[in-house]
Design an enzyme around this catalytic site. Structure first.
Site, PDB file in Angstrom:
ATOM      1  CD  GLU A  76      -2.940   1.083   2.341  1.00 22.08           C
ATOM      2  OE1 GLU A  76      -3.276  -0.022   2.801  1.00 22.08           O
ATOM      3  OE2 GLU A  76      -3.407   2.169   2.735  1.00 22.08           O
TER       4      GLU A  76
ATOM      5  CE  LYS B 208      -6.338  -1.362   5.557  1.00 23.72           C
ATOM      6  NZ  LYS B 208      -5.476  -0.521   4.724  1.00 23.72           N
TER       7      LYS B 208
ATOM      8  CG  ASP C 128       1.076 -16.370  11.669  1.00 26.17           C
ATOM      9  OD1 ASP C 128       0.308 -15.700  10.964  1.00 26.17           O
ATOM     10  OD2 ASP C 128       0.809 -17.508  12.085  1.00 26.17           O
TER      11      ASP C 128
ATOM     12  CG  HIS D  86      -4.192   7.308  -0.060  1.00 24.62           C
ATOM     13  ND1 HIS D  86      -3.513   6.379   0.682  1.00 24.62           N
ATOM     14  CD2 HIS D  86      -4.904   6.622  -0.977  1.00 24.62           C
ATOM     15  CE1 HIS D  86      -3.807   5.179   0.237  1.00 24.62           C
ATOM     16  NE2 HIS D  86      -4.650   5.297  -0.767  1.00 24.62           N
TER      17      HIS D  86
HETATM   18  C1  MEV Z   1      -5.860   3.300   4.997  1.00 25.88           C
HETATM   19  O1  MEV Z   1      -5.154   2.123   4.639  1.00 25.88           O
HETATM   20  C2  MEV Z   1      -5.831   3.493   6.497  1.00 25.88           C
HETATM   21  C3  MEV Z   1      -6.689   4.651   7.036  1.00 25.88           C
HETATM   22  O2  MEV Z   1      -8.022   4.518   6.569  1.00 25.88           O
HETATM   23  C4  MEV Z   1      -6.617   4.580   8.526  1.00 25.88           C
HETATM   24  C5  MEV Z   1      -7.575   5.524   9.252  1.00 25.88           C
HETATM   25  O3  MEV Z   1      -8.594   5.901   8.693  1.00 25.88           O
HETATM   26  O4  MEV Z   1      -7.246   5.854  10.410  1.00 25.88           O
HETATM   27  C6  MEV Z   1      -6.171   5.961   6.519  1.00 25.88           C
END
Ligand code: MEV
Length: 438
Positions: free
Chosen positions: A82, A275, A291, A388
């Protein structure tokens, strides 16, 4: 359908795939072969990591430098597909490096495993008494398995009988705790558990509890590791929370803290928030040959341990200080598994100074915290898309097969604006058509 696929040679496996799924197209074969390693020994090593190997699957390894953790500087290897993840970790590491860095503590390193068994007898007290009377045997009968681990300071920490008959009829557990030092310890734990099961069956068969024999359902470690826990925090005077937009440090710290509160209370947000944390943690876990499925499973179980899924990070503003921390279970190993086999994993460990498992827990959690700091910083100020999409711009341009000159011009063009997919395609078409865009 095919029988005996695993018995075919690598070439025959590929042949079968190409014939059946790619209309015998030569290009599919070339793609696979392009990713073979030219060093046959190295390729064989990779072939043997898993089964039915046909080629290698590359992931990029990036470096997030300037991680100051407990006063020690690290350049952290990260493996992820990513874009933005490595840049975000590096940016956050730099931000905190001159504010004292990350303070990390390993709270505990205990792992747990179970012998899940059924016993249909009535006299529970007799079962409890028997397990107590044979407790020592679980240790003596596993001495062969635990010898080396005991030498390193680990081994079996305790074994208890747990009555679970209210959940499943006749169901009990032997719940055992282990210290596995620098190894992740899955094989060690599972081997001990299987031996415990043998002891249990034999002892019950010979006791007054027979003929109610034990039926062992399964023996397996638990990947939920709430007792293998690391805490990492950063802290600075609120006035130092300057983040580069027009927002005051105080307003930024306030909004940031509110964003954390939202993740603490709203599961929909918490999942995305966590995430993002795992973007950082998993990248280190992959680079160091651990792992990541186990780590993911445990982290999310821990996030819901109190009955509602919540944030793994927390923030506080008091006494003029902004404090931000993470507490996460990380059952990691720095010996065993592929740590001594995979050349890139070995490189990653060397780069980190061949850390102990506890040190790797602290590094990984610090990267998770850093990742979350960067994500929240963008989300609460400029929005996530600006950074991003800039990082993603190159992916789009590569997909469009832009030349280096075209890429340079288009990247320059989007320096001030957030590039959305359709706009990048549009800009690309103009440049490809000979237009100079600025
Ligand atoms: C993207 O991979 C992760 C985010 O969505 C985490 C978040 O929203 O805190 C940017």
């Amino acid at each position: 359908m095919i029988k005996g696929f695993s018995k075919l040679t690598k070439a025959a496996k590929i042949e079968w795939l190409i014939d059946n799924y790619f209309n015998s197209e030569q290009s599919a074969r070339e793609t696979l072969e392009n990713y073979w390693h030219s060093d046959e020994k190295l390729q064989k090593l990779h072939d043997e990591f898993i089964e039915n190997t046909i080629t290698n699957f590359y992931m990029p390894m990036g470096i997030a430098p300037n991680f100051l953790i407990n006063g020690k500087e690290y350049a952290v290897p990260m493996v992820t597909e990513e874009s933005s993840v490595v840049a975000a970790a590096a940016k956050s590491a730099g931000f905190w490096a001159d504010k004292g860095g990350f303070k990390a503590t390993v709270k505990s390193t205990t792992k747990i495993g179970h012998v899940h068994f059924l016993w249909k007898g009535e006299d529970k007290l007799a079962l409890i008494a028997l397990i107590q009377s044979i407790n020592e045997k679980f240790y003596t009968e596993t001495e062969g398995i635990t010898k080396n681990m005991r030498k390193r300071g680990g081994g079996i920490l305790g074994i208890d009988l747990v009555d679970k008959t209210e959940d499943v009829p006749h169901y009990y557990q032997l719940e055992a705790e282990f210290e596995t030092c620098d190894s992740m310890g899955a094989n060690f734990i599972n081997s001990c558990l299987e031996k415990f099961a043998d002891v249990l069956k034999a002892e019950i068969a010979q006791s007054s509890l027979a003929p109610n024999e034990v039926e062992v359902v399964m023996c397996i470690l638990s990947n939920f590791t709430p007792k293998c826990l690391v805490h990492v925090e950063v802290c600075c005077p609120i006035e130092q929370m300057v983040e580069g937009t027009e927002m005051t440090a105080e307003a930024f710290a306030e909004r940031f803290t509110t964003a954390v509160r939202i993740a603490e209370t709203q599961p929909y947000r918490a999942v995305t928030h966590n995430k993002g944390i795992m973007n950082g943690i998993d990248s280190v876990i992959l680079a160091t040959g651990n792992d990541f499925r186990a780590i993911e499973a445990s982290a999310h179980a821990y996030a819901s341990k109190d009955g509602r899924y919540t944030s793994l990070t927390h923030a506080d503003m008091s006494d003029g200080l902004f404090k931000f921390w993470i507490e996460v279970p990380l059952a990691l190993g720095t010996v065993g598994g592929i740590t001594g086999l995979h050349p890139m994993v070995k490189f990653a460990h060397q780069l980190l100074g061949n850390p102990s498992a506890a040190e790797l827990m602290m590094i990984s959690a610090a990267v998770g915290l850093a990742q979350n700091f960067s994500a929240l910083r963008s989300l609460t100020t400029t929005g996530i898309q600006q950074g991003h999409m800039k990082m993603h711009l190159l992916n789009i341009l590569n997909q469009l097969e832009a030349t280096e000159e075209e890429k340079a011009m288009i990247v320059r063009y989007f320096i001030k604006n957030t590039p959305h997919h359709a706009e990048v395609v549009e800009a690309f078409k103009r440049v490809r058509g000979g237009e100079v865009i600025a």
